[in-house]
Design an enzyme around this catalytic site. Structure first.
Site, PDB file in Angstrom:
ATOM      1  N   ASP A   1       0.734  -1.203  -0.031  1.00 58.65           N
ATOM      2  CA  ASP A   1       0.090   0.124  -0.043  1.00 58.65           C
ATOM      3  C   ASP A   1       0.778   1.297   0.085  1.00 58.65           C
ATOM      4  O   ASP A   1       2.094   1.042   0.228  1.00 58.65           O
ATOM      5  CB  ASP A   1      -0.956   0.020   1.219  1.00 58.65           C
ATOM      6  CG  ASP A   1      -2.014   0.683   1.020  1.00 58.65           C
ATOM      7  OD1 ASP A   1      -2.445   1.555  -0.194  1.00 58.65           O
ATOM      8  OD2 ASP A   1      -3.089   0.409   1.803  1.00 58.65           O
TER       9      ASP A   1
ATOM     10  N   ASP B   1     -10.567   1.792  -3.415  1.00 55.83           N
ATOM     11  CA  ASP B   1     -11.171   1.369  -1.862  1.00 55.83           C
ATOM     12  C   ASP B   1     -12.682   1.537  -2.055  1.00 55.83           C
ATOM     13  O   ASP B   1     -13.379   0.951  -0.888  1.00 55.83           O
ATOM     14  CB  ASP B   1     -10.640   2.673  -0.935  1.00 55.83           C
ATOM     15  CG  ASP B   1      -9.233   2.338  -0.393  1.00 55.83           C
ATOM     16  OD1 ASP B   1      -8.644   1.350  -0.411  1.00 55.83           O
ATOM     17  OD2 ASP B   1      -8.629   3.428   0.002  1.00 55.83           O
TER      18      ASP B   1
END
Length: 763
Positions: free
Chosen positions: A480, A550
């Protein structure tokens, strides 16, 4: 060989029967583009395609009697200052303050295959027969610098790749202030510019605008990634071009940092496409003997619409950009614990979720954020890559083996480029942050960016995370990156080299990826950047899949995945079934629709399956069985077709067709229910006209319904809910599949869907 040079006319012709690209050496020694488009039959002399005439306010750039002007010439790699008043491809500051250069042809080399651009990612070949490359060397006498323009044409695709390399031989230092990778000129402006833009949780929406005079540009200036706002891709398409017909030119940049992609239309209607590293805050010093290599631009031509362009990108990027163990493999079905637990977990809670995942057929369990340092929230712990033994007393090594004993593979989340100030790493090395001394250091999500332009920082992070991996049994890593760069400044870099920091940062990221993928080649890496902010070809070279967004809401994902598919293959799109109400939009969509969208990607779950009812667990098991049966078709073998755009109406549709046209899966999605709506026909693509197909789809209601209510509304409750019928490919493509709107409306409230399986059968 797909590249020929005609000595007498000084013309290069790159052609493979699908596309032609023609370059001429002009009388002033510079390069001109004569043609780019559908393949032309080769001939000795294409110079008749050059146009020139005397115009007012025109600067002549060659000896008389020529009237050659750079402003009206379709240049291959234009410069500024010698009569061309449009945006240049490069700019070089010399010690005397001048930026005027004159790169003229000196030599060329034509060879089979394609050179590696390491440490930069790039497309590749596995044999020299797959492609041919042209390298043209130009030289500027005053600075004593070579410019090498590289062109590769693939044999089986209408694809050209381009890059540029500067090699400085002179004794005086020069500074590259602008060094784009490619410039392409078109004779007219009758195009629409298409690009992919958005923001967090609405990445890569399709945007189309009519070209107009002046500059239309997209860019990234965030330093750490290509960004959620604009993807490093644009296309020029004719106004009449659709998904299935018409001309389109695609331009995709294999890079993960600051970029510029622009179309500039002159007042003579000429269109110039430029693409490369963003020149803002870029200044690259070259001393004698040093060189600079630009990243690669991948250019795709299609005269069969946007779908064909996308299918070419998909096939090329899946087989000749992605690499390693996972390149040709369908992806494991995973469950990620993030939305199930966030930071609040211990070993028993994790194992309890993993047990249920194994029960339904999940193959890979992924432990997300919160396993390291003092990481109980997002204020602290980033940078301390050692396990939190209060949460996980047996460490990652113990947990990973316990998960494997359950029959699952184990995956782990990391965010290696970032640090919290409340961390042991920051306390030991406060100078490792990107930031300007004596100035406020902006933070995002309470974190800061580590200076990956410095080798010692990359070395340290590598050793920390590699130790965790070596001691554990890890099959997957989600990498990430949750913030953009601010105050771009390296505390250990000379003032004159601060313009090199952001590119060096990306090279540092690539270096860490290279080391980890080399030492641990069996691990499946998935890139992520606050969702889909790093979905670019540069990342796919190292990590063959990316967390698409997301935003896991199924309805929103139809837009995000539809736009992403313009360039990127389905197997690269991380797509999960998440809990409802959705954690981003608080919207409730049916379990079936969530899966019907997620199938067209890597597929997985992001929830605690222990919280589902028994009837939902049964559906999850069926979903996993379906994905295991069809994931080779969806992710590896098939061609993807976009059928109905979510940006143009209430419905979305797409499909995947096997290479042999014998099998297909199609998804149809309705956003909002309509009262007394019109008829719908879903017209498929890519099938064999004369073949007979069996079409099957599930009519099962997404929510349970009482018998009395079913009788009131005339609904049937049947044990076997799968309906089938047969039709020829021509019927399915030209007449279409009748969509039962009543069935859609009865399946759920809004956001309903149908999934069709199409199989070729004998008559």
């Amino acid at each position: 060989m797909s590249i020929v040079f005609h000595e007498k006319s000084k013309v290069f012709h790159l052609s493979n029967g699908q596309v032609s690209y023609i370059i001429r050496i002009m009388e002033n020694g510079q390069l001109e583009n004569l043609y780019y488009g559908k393949s032309l039959k080769d001939r000795e002399d294409f110079s008749y395609l050059h146009e020139e005439s005397m115009r007012s306010q025109m600067s002549i750039n060659s000896p008389e009697p020529s009237i050659l002007s750079m402003h009206y010439t379709r240049q291959e790699y234009p410069s500024y200052g010698t009569g061309d008043y449009r945006s240049p491809a490069f700019s070089i500051l010399q010690e005397n303050g001048s930026r005027i250069v004159n790169y003229v042809y000196t030599a060329h080399d034509i060879f089979r295959g394609k050179k590696d651009l390491a440490p930069l990612p790039a497309t590749y070949t596995e044999s020299d027969e797959e492609a041919s490359t042209l390298e043209i060397t130009l030289h500027d006498q005053v600075t004593d610098t070579d410019l090498v323009l590289s062109y590769t044409i693939y044999e089986d695709y209408p694809v050209l790749t381009r890059n540029a390399r500067f090699i400085h031989k002179g004794s005086e230092k020069i500074v590259l202030e602008r060094a784009l990778s490619a410039s392409v000129e078109f004779l007219d402006m009758d195009y629409e510019l298409m690009h992919l833009s958005g923001a967090w949780s609405r990445e890569r929406y399709v945007k189309t605008q009519k070209l107009t005079t002046g500059i239309q540009a997209i860019q990234s200036l965030n330093g750490t990634c290509s960004g959620a706002e604009f993807n490093p891709f644009l296309a020029l398409k004719r106004p009449h071009t659709t998904e299935s017909q018409g001309e389109v030119y695609g331009f995709s940049f294999v890079y993960s940092g600051n970029f510029l992609a622009q179309a500039e239309v002159s007042t003579f209607d000429m269109t110039r496409i430029s693409m490369g590293i963003n020149p803002e805050d870029f200044a690259w010093e070259l001393n004698q003997g040093e060189s600079f290599q630009t990243p690669e631009v991948v250019m795709v031509y299609s005269d069969q619409g946007l779908n064909k362009m996308s299918q070419i990108y998909h096939r090329l990027y899946r087989t000749r950009l992605m690499r390693g163990t996972w390149r040709d493999q369908a992806r494991p079905i995973l469950l990620n614990n993030w939305e199930a637990t966030y930071f609040d977990f211990d070993e028993e809670k994790i194992l309890n979720i993993a047990r249920k995942a194994r029960e339904v057929g999940v193959e890979l369990f992924v432990l997300d954020d919160g396993w390291f340092g003092a990481r109980n929230d997002d204020y602290r712990g980033l940078g301390d890559w050692y396990v939190n033994l209060e949460k996980l007393p047996d460490g990652i090594s113990g947990l990973s083996r316990k998960v494997e004993e359950l029959g699952l593979k184990f995956g782990l989340w990391v965010e290696l480029e970032m640090v919290n100030k409340d961390s042991d790493l920051y306390r030991a090395h406060p100078d490792w942050l990107i930031g300007v001394p004596d100035r406020f250091e902006s933070h995002a999500r309470h974190q800061h960016v580590l200076d990956f332009s410095r080798k010692e920082v990359v070395d340290h992070i590598y050793e920390m995370i590699a130790k965790v991996i070596r001691e554990s049994s890890i099959s997957y890593i989600k990498w990430d990156m949750n913030r953009y760069m601010t105050e771009p400044y390296s505390r250990n870099t000379e003032a004159s080299q601060q313009g090199m920091v952001m590119h060096r940062y990306i090279l540092g990221v690539y270096d860490l990826y290279t080391r980890l993928t080399t030492e641990f080649p069996e691990i499946l890496f998935e890139s992520c950047a606050s969702g889909g902010a790093r979905f670019d070809p540069g990342m796919l070279y190292f990590a063959p899949q990316t967390w698409t967004s997301d935003d896991t809401d199924a309805n929103e994902r139809t837009k995000i995945q539809y736009g992403t598919s313009m360039v990127y293959p389905l197997v690269s799109m991380g797509s999960h079934v998440s809990a409802v109400p959705n954690h981003q939009l608080h919207r409730t969509t049916s379990l079936a629709t969530r899966a019907n969208v997620a199938y067209f990607g890597t597929f997985g779950y992001e929830l605690d399956l222990n919280l589902l009812e028994d009837r939902e667990i049964k559906k999850v098991k069926k979903q996993i069985q379906f994905m295991k049966e069809y994931r080779e078709l969806i992710q590896v073998d098939g061609d993807f077709y976009r059928l109905i755009s979510p940006f143009e109406g209430n419905e979305t549709a797409w499909m995947v067709v096997s290479q042999d046209k014998k099998n297909a899966v199609a998804g149809f999605y309705q956003c909002l229910n309509r009262v007394n709506g019109s008829w719908i026909r879903l017209k498929l693509q890519g099938l064999c006209e004369d073949s007979l197909y069996e079409i099957s789809y599930d009519t099962e209601l997404d929510t349970p319904i009482e018998p009395a209510l079913a009788a009131t509304y005339g609904l049937k409750i049947e044990k076997d809910t799968v309906k089938t019928y047969k039709a020829y490919g021509s019927e399915l493509m030209y007449a279409g599949i009748p969509i039962d709107r009543n069935l859609l409306n009865n399946k759920s409230m809004d956001f309903s869907s149908l999934l069709f399986v199409i199989k070729q059968v004998s008559e």
